[in-house]
Design an enzyme around this catalytic site. Structure first.
Site, PDB file in Angstrom:
ATOM      1  NE  ARG A 208      -3.069   0.302   3.205  1.00 11.80           N
ATOM      2  CZ  ARG A 208      -2.561   0.587   4.419  1.00 11.80           C
ATOM      3  NH1 ARG A 208      -1.978   1.751   4.634  1.00 11.80           N
ATOM      4  NH2 ARG A 208      -2.643  -0.290   5.383  1.00 11.80           N
TER       5      ARG A 208
ATOM      6  CE1 TYR B 112     -14.505  11.227 -17.862  1.00 13.21           C
ATOM      7  CE2 TYR B 112     -14.006  11.390 -15.531  1.00 13.21           C
ATOM      8  CZ  TYR B 112     -14.443  10.650 -16.611  1.00 13.21           C
ATOM      9  OH  TYR B 112     -14.833   9.355 -16.426  1.00 13.21           O
TER      10      TYR B 112
ATOM     11  CG  ASP C 158      -7.307  15.930 -16.462  1.00 15.84           C
ATOM     12  OD1 ASP C 158      -6.567  15.284 -17.235  1.00 15.84           O
ATOM     13  OD2 ASP C 158      -8.358  15.474 -15.984  1.00 15.84           O
TER      14      ASP C 158
ATOM     15  CE  LYS D 170     -10.215   7.794 -19.702  1.00 14.15           C
ATOM     16  NZ  LYS D 170     -10.582   9.104 -19.214  1.00 14.15           N
TER      17      LYS D 170
HETATM   18  C1  PLP Z   1     -11.148   9.641 -18.026  1.00 12.84           C
HETATM   19  C2  PLP Z   1     -10.743  10.937 -17.500  1.00 12.84           C
HETATM   20  C3  PLP Z   1     -10.563  11.123 -16.126  1.00 12.84           C
HETATM   21  C4  PLP Z   1     -10.855  10.035 -15.113  1.00 12.84           C
HETATM   22  O1  PLP Z   1      -9.980   8.950 -15.228  1.00 12.84           O
HETATM   23  P1  PLP Z   1     -10.399   7.443 -14.878  1.00 12.84           P
HETATM   24  O2  PLP Z   1      -9.122   6.695 -15.120  1.00 12.84           O
HETATM   25  O3  PLP Z   1     -11.515   7.056 -15.787  1.00 12.84           O
HETATM   26  O4  PLP Z   1     -10.814   7.424 -13.445  1.00 12.84           O
HETATM   27  C5  PLP Z   1     -10.127  12.362 -15.701  1.00 12.84           C
HETATM   28  N1  PLP Z   1      -9.890  13.366 -16.565  1.00 12.84           N
HETATM   29  C6  PLP Z   1     -10.069  13.220 -17.892  1.00 12.84           C
HETATM   30  C7  PLP Z   1      -9.796  14.370 -18.796  1.00 12.84           C
HETATM   31  C8  PLP Z   1     -10.499  12.007 -18.404  1.00 12.84           C
HETATM   32  O5  PLP Z   1     -10.682  11.875 -19.723  1.00 12.84           O
END
Ligand code: PLP
Length: 383
Positions: free
Chosen positions: A50, A102, A173, A198
């Site tokens: 952890r 998002y 982000d 992603k």
């Molecule tokens: C998908 C996404 C998230 C969240 O990520 P997860 O891995 O699905 O929890 C946050 N910000 C953006 C821009 C995203 O496309």
């Protein structure tokens, strides 16, 4: 000597420690929950997974190197990363965010963070005067660029200047362009978050997320939080993301090439009312994106002439898959108003331009001819 980014995608920040022991070319998966101590008060450097695990650590060092940060932390999802980051704020703190985010981030901020006493101003950072929203208790500016799903481009350097002037943290982000095309920390941001699900993972097979920072105190706080709340990424999933990152440059280039061809086709299509892609010369975000990133990416949002056509496309594509998510080798098409942004109130969706005619495409690495043939069939043929 520091290697170029494509090389660091393969080898991380440098030779990995495990290589000396076994010569393993692929970093091993340390599938262990705990680590034996050599003696009382002694540690191998690892105590319990952890807190830290060698596979996760190698991934974190790799991502820190790609983003040019001091430290990166790998979480079990992008949302886990953002939720953990928000533990650095306290009740009474105020945060300015861009309005187009998002959907999951909006849900987190407006439900969980608000409940914890954090207040928000959601504004259009491309148009409004951000400084006018700074209050005594403002602690951070939070943006995505390009934004999900409307592909607005926000000037990172300009936001960083405002943040510095008022002693705020700038959080970016960086999911949509990945560190291969854009590195916000180099442009003055303090913290980068991203969904590793992603582009970094890139194969639509693993959920992961990251927080990267170049501020030592924030890294220390986050290390405390990850060990306390326990949302760190598992060893096997860490390995999958490491494997994905090895081909990040190739995938980013190929999917961008496909995106450019599809954008050109959409722009010629009389049933398409609007195409949102920062790589369209003369478009609103083009110049800024060119200044702060080395590519425009492979996310395309477009508006068709009617809701009926949007639905027909979603149900008629055969090669392209109608699914949430993005950034993988497979091309996916999404309906933001009903899927990724379903929990966002309707007025806000409309204000942001997310109508029921808007579709979002994440182009993968297929042959572009097959993708365009599939789109043509979906636009013009019967279901
Ligand atoms: C998908 C996404 C998230 C969240 O990520 P997860 O891995 O699905 O929890 C946050 N910000 C953006 C821009 C995203 O496309």
């Amino acid at each position: 000597m520091e290697y170029q980014i494509a090389t660091r995608c393969l080898y991380g920040a440098g030779e990995h420690t495990d290589k000396e022991k076994t010569g393993a070319v692929s970093f091993p998966i340390y599938q262990t929950a705990t680590f034996a101590h050599p003696g009382v008060g002694q540690s191998t450097g690892y105590d319990y997974s952890r807190l830290q695990n060698p596979t996760r650590e190698h991934l974190e060092n790799t991502v820190a190197s790609l983003e040019n940060g001091l430290d990166a932390l790998a979480f079990s999802s992008g949302m886990a990363a953002i939720a953990a980051l928000f533990e650095i704020f306290k009740p009474g703190d105020h945060i300015i965010t861009d309005a187009d985010l998002y959907g999951g981030s909006i849900r987190l901020f407006d439900n969980v963070s608000e409940k914890n006493g954090i207040s928000f101003s959601h504004i259009d950072c491309t148009r409004e005067n951000v400084e006018a929203y700074v209050k005594d208790n403002t602690k951070a500016i939070y943006i995505e660029t390009p934004t999900n799903p409307m592909m607005n481009v926000i000037d990172i350097r300009k936001m960083a200047e405002i943040a510095k002037r008022h002693g705020l943290l700038l959080i970016v982000d960086n999911t949509f362009l990945s560190p291969y095309f854009q590195r916000p920390l180099e442009l003055g941001a303090d913290i980068v978050v991203c969904s590793g699900t992603k582009f970094l993972g890139g194969h639509n097979d693993t959920i992961a997320g990251f927080v990267v920072t170049n501020v030592k105190e924030i890294s220390e706080k986050l290390r405390f939080i990850i060990k306390t709340v326990g949302s760190g990424l598992a060893p096997f999933d860490s390995w999958l993301i490491l494997r994905g990152i090895k081909t990040l440059p190739l995938r980013m280039e190929k999917s961008q090439e496909n995106a450019k061809e599809i954008v050109a086709w959409l722009l010629e299509n009389p049933h398409v009312k609007q195409v949102y892609y920062p790589g369209i010369e003369g478009s609103k975000g083009y110049e800024i994106c060119k200044r702060q990133a080395s590519g425009f990416g492979s996310m395309i949002t477009f508006e068709v002439e009617s809701r009926e056509l949007a639905l027909k496309i979603l149900e008629s594509v055969r090669l392209i898959q109608f699914a949430e998510s993005l950034g993988g080798v497979e091309t996916l098409i999404t309906y933001p108003a009903v899927q990724t942004h379903a929990d966002v109130p309707k007025e806000i969706l409309l204000e942001n331009g997310i109508t029921d005619k808007v579709l979002r495409l994440s182009t993968g690495i297929e042959d572009s001819k097959d993708l365009i043939d599939d789109l043509r069939r979906a636009f013009y043929d019967e279901r």
